[in-house]
Design a protein around this motif. Structure first.
Motif, PDB file in Angstrom:
ATOM      1  N   UNK A   1      36.396  23.259  60.155  1.00 26.38           N
ATOM      2  CA  UNK A   1      36.622  22.216  59.151  1.00 26.38           C
ATOM      3  C   UNK A   1      35.469  22.226  58.159  1.00 26.38           C
ATOM      4  N   UNK A   2      35.542  21.366  57.157  1.00 27.29           N
ATOM      5  CA  UNK A   2      34.482  21.293  56.155  1.00 27.29           C
ATOM      6  C   UNK A   2      33.144  20.969  56.817  1.00 27.29           C
ATOM      7  N   UNK A   3      32.097  21.580  56.305  1.00 33.74           N
ATOM      8  CA  UNK A   3      30.750  21.301  56.789  1.00 33.74           C
ATOM      9  C   UNK A   3      30.410  19.850  56.478  1.00 33.74           C
ATOM     10  N   UNK A   4      30.002  19.119  57.492  1.00 30.28           N
ATOM     11  CA  UNK A   4      29.685  17.708  57.326  1.00 30.28           C
ATOM     12  C   UNK A   4      28.208  17.542  56.957  1.00 30.28           C
TER      13      UNK A   4
ATOM     14  N   UNK B   1      34.169  22.183  71.235  1.00 28.75           N
ATOM     15  CA  UNK B   1      35.026  21.136  71.790  1.00 28.75           C
ATOM     16  C   UNK B   1      34.339  19.771  71.815  1.00 28.75           C
ATOM     17  N   UNK B   2      33.035  19.748  72.040  1.00 32.01           N
ATOM     18  CA  UNK B   2      32.311  18.475  72.099  1.00 32.01           C
ATOM     19  C   UNK B   2      31.667  18.099  70.765  1.00 32.01           C
ATOM     20  N   UNK B   3      32.056  18.774  69.680  1.00 33.28           N
ATOM     21  CA  UNK B   3      31.564  18.441  68.351  1.00 33.28           C
ATOM     22  C   UNK B   3      30.270  19.114  67.951  1.00 33.28           C
ATOM     23  N   UNK B   4      29.747  20.011  68.784  1.00 35.14           N
ATOM     24  CA  UNK B   4      28.503  20.692  68.441  1.00 35.14           C
ATOM     25  C   UNK B   4      28.752  21.755  67.362  1.00 35.14           C
TER      26      UNK B   4
END
Length: 71
Positions: free
Chosen positions: A4-7, A58-61
């Motif tokens: 996804x887009x870089x936050x 999977x854990x958002x890292x």
């Protein structure tokens, strides 16, 4: 893995990856100067590209980034 887009909240992680991966430490002894150059490098590259994506686990890292110019 999710692409996804870089936050913006992950910019500091990207800066740390750039500092380590591009061996910026060979140019700077001072930690503040090193971090400022890493930040400068990130924003310089973000201004050159049209799209900035990131791979997240999977854990958002943050797993990695993809910056490219689609012109």
């Amino acid at each position: 893995m999710i692409i996804k887009n870089l936050e913006p909240k992950d910019y500091d992680k990207v800066i740390e990856y750039a500092i380590g991966g591009m061996n910026f430490r060979q140019y700077f002894d001072h930690e503040l100067a090193l971090h400022l150059y890493g930040r400068y490098f990130l924003y310089l590259e973000l201004n050159k590209v049209t799209d900035a994506y990131a791979a997240y686990g999977e854990n958002g890292e943050l797993l990695g980034t993809l910056l490219f110019d689609s012109k």
